[in-house]
Structures are given as structure tokens and as C-alpha cells.
Write a protein that holds these residues in place. Structure first.
Motif, PDB file in Angstrom:
ATOM      1  N   PHE A 206     -17.243 -16.608  -5.216  1.00 14.51           N
ATOM      2  CA  PHE A 206     -18.654 -16.749  -4.645  1.00 14.51           C
ATOM      3  C   PHE A 206     -19.435 -17.680  -5.573  1.00 14.51           C
ATOM      4  N   THR A 207     -18.863 -18.950  -5.910  1.00 20.29           N
ATOM      5  CA  THR A 207     -19.355 -19.718  -7.085  1.00 20.29           C
ATOM      6  C   THR A 207     -21.159 -20.007  -6.839  1.00 20.29           C
ATOM      7  N   SER A 208     -21.610 -19.989  -5.699  1.00 21.30           N
ATOM      8  CA  SER A 208     -23.172 -20.060  -5.532  1.00 21.30           C
ATOM      9  C   SER A 208     -23.692 -18.669  -5.643  1.00 21.30           C
ATOM     10  N   ALA A 209     -23.250 -17.447  -6.160  1.00 20.80           N
ATOM     11  CA  ALA A 209     -23.869 -16.186  -6.371  1.00 20.80           C
ATOM     12  C   ALA A 209     -23.249 -15.532  -7.521  1.00 20.80           C
ATOM     13  N   PRO A 210     -23.855 -16.250  -8.519  1.00 16.95           N
ATOM     14  CA  PRO A 210     -23.477 -15.784  -9.995  1.00 16.95           C
ATOM     15  C   PRO A 210     -24.240 -14.467 -10.427  1.00 16.95           C
ATOM     16  N   TRP A 211     -24.746 -13.764  -9.319  1.00 17.45           N
ATOM     17  CA  TRP A 211     -25.228 -12.608  -9.779  1.00 17.45           C
ATOM     18  C   TRP A 211     -24.688 -11.356  -9.158  1.00 17.45           C
ATOM     19  N   VAL A 212     -23.598 -11.370  -8.369  1.00 16.82           N
ATOM     20  CA  VAL A 212     -23.236 -10.397  -7.733  1.00 16.82           C
ATOM     21  C   VAL A 212     -21.433  -9.810  -8.463  1.00 16.82           C
ATOM     22  N   GLY A 213     -21.775  -8.418  -8.804  1.00 14.31           N
ATOM     23  CA  GLY A 213     -20.540  -7.867  -9.500  1.00 14.31           C
ATOM     24  C   GLY A 213     -20.133  -6.556  -8.788  1.00 14.31           C
ATOM     25  N   PHE A 214     -19.762  -5.797  -9.342  1.00 10.16           N
ATOM     26  CA  PHE A 214     -19.215  -4.320  -9.058  1.00 10.16           C
ATOM     27  C   PHE A 214     -18.849  -3.381  -9.866  1.00 10.16           C
ATOM     28  N   ARG A 215     -18.868  -2.090  -9.525  1.00  7.83           N
ATOM     29  CA  ARG A 215     -18.355  -0.844 -10.152  1.00  7.83           C
ATOM     30  C   ARG A 215     -17.395  -0.080  -9.213  1.00  7.83           C
ATOM     31  N   VAL A 216     -16.701   0.456  -9.712  1.00  8.66           N
ATOM     32  CA  VAL A 216     -15.614   1.175  -8.848  1.00  8.66           C
ATOM     33  C   VAL A 216     -15.849   2.667  -8.843  1.00  8.66           C
ATOM     34  N   VAL A 217     -15.173   3.086  -7.864  1.00 13.09           N
ATOM     35  CA  VAL A 217     -15.051   4.815  -7.819  1.00 13.09           C
ATOM     36  C   VAL A 217     -13.599   5.283  -7.507  1.00 13.09           C
ATOM     37  N   ARG A 218     -13.555   6.489  -7.789  1.00 11.75           N
ATOM     38  CA  ARG A 218     -12.043   7.293  -7.590  1.00 11.75           C
ATOM     39  C   ARG A 218     -12.702   8.548  -6.608  1.00 11.75           C
ATOM     40  N   PRO A 219     -12.478   8.540  -5.429  1.00 15.75           N
ATOM     41  CA  PRO A 219     -12.605   9.751  -4.968  1.00 15.75           C
ATOM     42  C   PRO A 219     -11.528  10.983  -5.476  1.00 15.75           C
ATOM     43  N   MET A 220     -12.229  12.163  -5.377  1.00 20.22           N
ATOM     44  CA  MET A 220     -11.428  13.083  -5.912  1.00 20.22           C
ATOM     45  C   MET A 220     -10.178  13.463  -4.933  1.00 20.22           C
ATOM     46  N   THR A 221     -10.386  13.133  -3.661  1.00 18.91           N
ATOM     47  CA  THR A 221      -9.269  13.532  -2.756  1.00 18.91           C
ATOM     48  C   THR A 221      -8.689  12.304  -2.449  1.00 18.91           C
ATOM     49  N   VAL A 222      -7.322  12.140  -2.602  1.00 18.22           N
ATOM     50  CA  VAL A 222      -6.538  10.780  -2.353  1.00 18.22           C
ATOM     51  C   VAL A 222      -6.287  10.817  -0.666  1.00 18.22           C
ATOM     52  N   PRO A 223      -6.686   9.666  -0.214  1.00 12.81           N
ATOM     53  CA  PRO A 223      -6.669   9.603   1.342  1.00 12.81           C
ATOM     54  C   PRO A 223      -5.186   9.333   1.934  1.00 12.81           C
ATOM     55  N   GLU A 224      -5.142   9.426   3.433  1.00 11.31           N
ATOM     56  CA  GLU A 224      -3.792   9.357   3.776  1.00 11.31           C
ATOM     57  C   GLU A 224      -3.452   7.686   3.626  1.00 11.31           C
ATOM     58  N   VAL A 225      -2.323   7.205   3.779  1.00 12.28           N
ATOM     59  CA  VAL A 225      -2.000   5.881   3.209  1.00 12.28           C
ATOM     60  C   VAL A 225      -2.601   4.624   4.199  1.00 12.28           C
TER      61      VAL A 225
ATOM     62  N   THR B 174       0.903  -1.183   0.056  1.00 10.84           N
ATOM     63  CA  THR B 174      -0.231   0.072  -0.108  1.00 10.84           C
ATOM     64  C   THR B 174       1.095   1.429  -0.118  1.00 10.84           C
ATOM     65  N   GLU B 175       2.021   1.346   0.753  1.00 15.43           N
ATOM     66  CA  GLU B 175       2.880   2.332   0.732  1.00 15.43           C
ATOM     67  C   GLU B 175       3.359   3.017  -0.469  1.00 15.43           C
ATOM     68  N   LYS B 176       3.740   1.996  -1.127  1.00  9.25           N
ATOM     69  CA  LYS B 176       4.465   2.138  -2.585  1.00  9.25           C
ATOM     70  C   LYS B 176       3.469   2.491  -3.494  1.00  9.25           C
ATOM     71  N   ILE B 177       2.247   2.004  -3.553  1.00 15.27           N
ATOM     72  CA  ILE B 177       1.202   2.415  -4.459  1.00 15.27           C
ATOM     73  C   ILE B 177       0.761   3.779  -3.997  1.00 15.27           C
ATOM     74  N   HIS B 178       0.634   3.825  -2.628  1.00 13.84           N
ATOM     75  CA  HIS B 178       0.235   5.643  -2.297  1.00 13.84           C
ATOM     76  C   HIS B 178       1.133   6.575  -2.949  1.00 13.84           C
ATOM     77  N   ALA B 179       2.719   6.350  -2.784  1.00 15.81           N
ATOM     78  CA  ALA B 179       3.581   6.857  -3.200  1.00 15.81           C
ATOM     79  C   ALA B 179       3.253   7.365  -4.841  1.00 15.81           C
ATOM     80  N   LEU B 180       3.126   6.198  -5.416  1.00 13.06           N
ATOM     81  CA  LEU B 180       2.868   6.257  -6.877  1.00 13.06           C
ATOM     82  C   LEU B 180       1.565   7.094  -7.430  1.00 13.06           C
ATOM     83  N   VAL B 181       0.373   7.052  -6.509  1.00 16.04           N
ATOM     84  CA  VAL B 181      -0.623   7.973  -6.812  1.00 16.04           C
ATOM     85  C   VAL B 181      -0.192   9.156  -6.410  1.00 16.04           C
ATOM     86  N   LYS B 182       0.354   9.537  -5.373  1.00 12.73           N
ATOM     87  CA  LYS B 182       0.736  10.932  -5.002  1.00 12.73           C
ATOM     88  C   LYS B 182       1.749  11.598  -6.170  1.00 12.73           C
ATOM     89  N   ALA B 183       2.677  10.961  -6.388  1.00 13.51           N
ATOM     90  CA  ALA B 183       3.612  11.205  -7.500  1.00 13.51           C
ATOM     91  C   ALA B 183       2.834  11.423  -8.766  1.00 13.51           C
TER      92      ALA B 183
END
Length: 383
Positions: free
Chosen positions: A349-368, A42-51
Motif C-alpha cells: 500500500f504505497t499510498s498508505a505509509p501510516w499503516v502497520g500491525f502487531r500480532v496476537v497468539r491465541p492461547m488455544t490453537v484452532p483446528e486447521v 497450512t496443514e503442515k504448519i498446523h501439524a508443526l504447531v501441534k507437535a
């Protein structure tokens, strides 16, 4: 047993999801870091996003954009800018089909964010799921040929930061269950656990430099309502659902390509129906009663594996009331009932072939540490 038979078995043996509530489990002790072994990543990815620093000066400067995913053969998906604001979460007492867990209504506020125009699709998710690396059961790289022993997520020769993000072991059945066009482009990815969806967001962030995560319940409902206060984003009349949603009434018991029905007023597709969608929050039946009026960015972090919140309803089961903007359904251990492994996979979840997702990107990057918590609340300490 064929995959079609396996899907039928899954659907037959799975619980009626709208009446299902996970068995109470003693809460685990909250930790400062839910998965400290992954924090160096997480620390490395956080630094990547901030950079990268790709953050608008203010909400007015946020624009819709298209994201490219290098690890998925440069597949693309669209995101819509959502203005921050206040809204009333939950449903009024008189709404048809309302359940007790949708109240009491409370006014909350959310900060600006981008959200996927559609649900994440197989042409993107498959690259994460079938990542081509030998992995331990916890998703770390398997360098000692023992899948039961987690290993430090260190970047070694020939590896990248994306490689050391915890990722799925191979699925034990085709996860499209022979629906649609297999893993074809435009079909929603399904049957992943909450943990898998969160780790996908981390994987996506590590290669794009944009911080992605699952939407909180408040963000999801705010985006679904698109400024409305009615049962659906288009009004109160369920007779119009066929124009906006794939459901048990019109989907022939199979998922459909994303983005075919009408969008809501903010340009988001399939917020009602097709596949239900993971939210970041733990499912708490009386969550809204615990939130103060005016609460900003409310979120119920999970410390156990079950239950998490799903929203939006889906193609397989349930009447119009299950597709309402305020409807909430908790995840359940029975959603991996047919998993033959011991211990069961943390990825499918092989007994739940009806669940998926979408992503969000907050405008503000949180602390690590906050970034880490939002990617690591899914697995919990035990099945």
C-alpha cells in the motif's frame, strides 16, 4: 523521481483517510477454504504447531515472553499475556469525536491471548518482505520464470516449509520512504496490505511453531482499553495524548521508534498513534448491531479485498478523536493509488505509509481450516 518525492506524492494524492470509505462491492461467494491452493501448507504448519505443543494448562499459566525469529537473524520481539474476559466494544453516544460506526455498543467476550508489546518492526518484517527467492505475483516460488503463473507450494530439494509460504515480491520503492533510519531496528514496518500482514503471521508461525495471526477487532479494542471504558486507555482528556501517543500534533509527519511513549495499563505501547494497525476483520459499518450480546470471539471474515479494519490512528493525519480506543477506519483501494503495476501488487500500500500491525497468539490453537481462514481472508478475488 526520488523516494522523498514519491512519498510526498503518495501523501498528497491519498484520500483523507478518516473521511474515506471504500466503494461498495458486490460480495463474493464465501468459500469453505478461501485459498485452497495454499491449504497443504497450512496443514503442515498446523501439524508443526501441534507437535511443538507449547500451550499452557490454563490462562493463569500464561506468561509474557520474548519470541526469536530465526529468518530475521534471530531478531526478537516481546509479547504480553492478556487475560480473557468480557468488555463493551464501541463508544457511548456522548463520547467526543464519536462516529456512527462505533455503535451500538455491545458486550462481547474474548478468550485469552498474547499480543505484541509493540508494533512489528522493520528488522523483523524486512526478512519476510525481501525473502531472497524468485516469486510469482501471488507469492509462490517462481520455478518456471513466469511471474504470472502461480505454482504449487510444494517443498522441493533444498527448500523449507518457510520457503513455500506465500511471500512478497520485491518492493518497487523503498518502503520506509526515507523516514526514521531506513530499515533500522525498532522502527515500525509500514505500507503492507492486509494480505501481506496475514502472510507474515503464517511465515512467522512456520519458523517458530507458535500460532500467530492478526488481532480481531474485538481483541484489539479489548487490549487497547486494558480494562477502561474511557475514550482513551488513560482517560478522557486528550491533553494527555502527548504522553501516550505519536500523532499529527507531535510526530513531525513521520513515524517514530516503537515503545517510546507511556504504555497502557497492560503494558502495551503505541496502541494510540504512531502507525495505525490492521485487524483481522472485514470492515462492516454496522458490525456491532449484528453481534448478539455476549458473543464470544466475534469476527467478521472478509471475502473481498476491501475494506478491512484499521485501528489506533497514526502520525500523519487526524485529530485526537482519531486516536480513541473505539475509532475505526476502513482500508481503501486508493491506498495503492500510485502502484504502477497492472494488476496492482497484492503486497504493498504505497499510498498508505501510516499503516502497520502487531500480532496476537491465541492461547488455544484452532483446528486447521480455521487457521487457514485466518491467514487467507486478505487478498479477495480481485482488486
Amino acid at each position: 523521481m526520488s523516494t522523498r518525492s514519491l512519498l510526498l506524492l503518495a501523501l498528497i494524492t491519498a484520500p483523507h483517510v478518516h473521511a474515506q470509505t471504500a466503494a461498495p462491492e458486490a460480495p463474493a461467494k464465501p468459500a469453505d477454504l478461501p485459498s485452497p491452493q495454499y491449504f497443504p501448507v497450512t496443514e503442515k504448519i498446523h501439524a508443526l504447531v501441534k507437535a511443538k505443543g507449547d500451550v499452557p494448562a490454563d490462562a493463569a499459566a500464561m506468561k509474557a515472553y520474548t519470541e526469536t525469529v530465526p529468518q530475521a537473524k534471530d531478531a526478537k520481539f516481546d509479547l504480553v499475556a492478556i487475560p480473557g474476559g468480557e468488555f463493551t466494544i464501541g463508544s457511548p453516544a456522548g463520547e467526543a469525536g464519536r462516529k456512527e460506526n462505533e455503535g451500538p455498543q455491545v458486550k462481547v467476550a474474548v478468550d485469552p491471548f498474547w499480543i505484541g508489546k509493540c508494533e512489528i518492526t522493520w528488522d523483523i518484517y524486512r526478512a519476510f518482505m525481501e525473502n531472497g527467492k524468485a516469486r510469482n505475483k501471488d507469492g509462490t516460488l517462481n520455478r518456471d520464470s513466469n511471474i504470472a503463473t502461480p505454482e504449487a507450494p510444494e517443498v522441493k530439494d533444498g527448500e523449507t516449509l518457510v520457503d513455500v509460504v506465500s511471500q512478497p515480491t520485491p518492493p518497487y520503492v523503498p518502503m520506509h520512504f526515507e523516514m526514521g533510519e531506513g530499515y533500522g531496528a525498532g522502527w515500525p514496518a509500514i505500507a503492507m496490505t492486509h494480505h501481506a500482514a496475514s502472510k507474515f503471521c503464517e511465515w512467522l508461525t512456520a519458523q517458530t511453531g507458535h500460532y500467530y495471526r492478526l488481532p480481531t477487532e474485538a481483541e484489539w479494542e479489548y487490549a487497547c482499553r486494558a480494562g477502561t471504558t474511557t475514550a482513551y486507555s488513560f482517560g478522557d482528556d486528550p491533553a494527555q495524548l502527548d504522553e501516550y501517543a505519536w500523532s499529527m500534533a507531535n510526530a513531525s509527519y513521520t513515524y517514530q521508534k516503537v515503545g517510546q511513549k507511556k504504555p497502557n495499563a497492560w503494558g502495551l505501547y503505541d496502541m494510540h498513534g504512531n502507525v495505525s494497525e490492521w485487524c483481522l476483520d472485514a470492515y462492516v459499518p454496522d458490525a456491532y448491531a449484528k453481534w448478539q450480546a455476549g458473543a464470544k470471539n466475534p469476527w467478521n471474515p472478509a471475502v473481498n479485498r476491501y475494506p478491512h479494519v484499521t485501528r489506533g490512528g497514526h502520525y500523519f493525519d487526524g485529530g485526537p478523536e482519531t486516536l480513541r480506543s473505539a475509532a475505526r477506519v476502513p482500508s481503501d483501494p486508493a491506498w495503492k493509488m500510485i502502484d504502477p503495476q497492472n494488476p496492482k501488487s497484492i503486497w504493498y500500500f504505497t499510498s498508505a505509509p501510516w499503516v502497520g500491525f502487531r500480532v496476537v497468539r491465541p492461547m488455544t490453537v484452532p483446528e486447521v481450516k480455521e487457521m487457514h481462514r485466518m491467514w487467507n481472508t486478505g487478498p479477495g478475488p480481485k482488486e
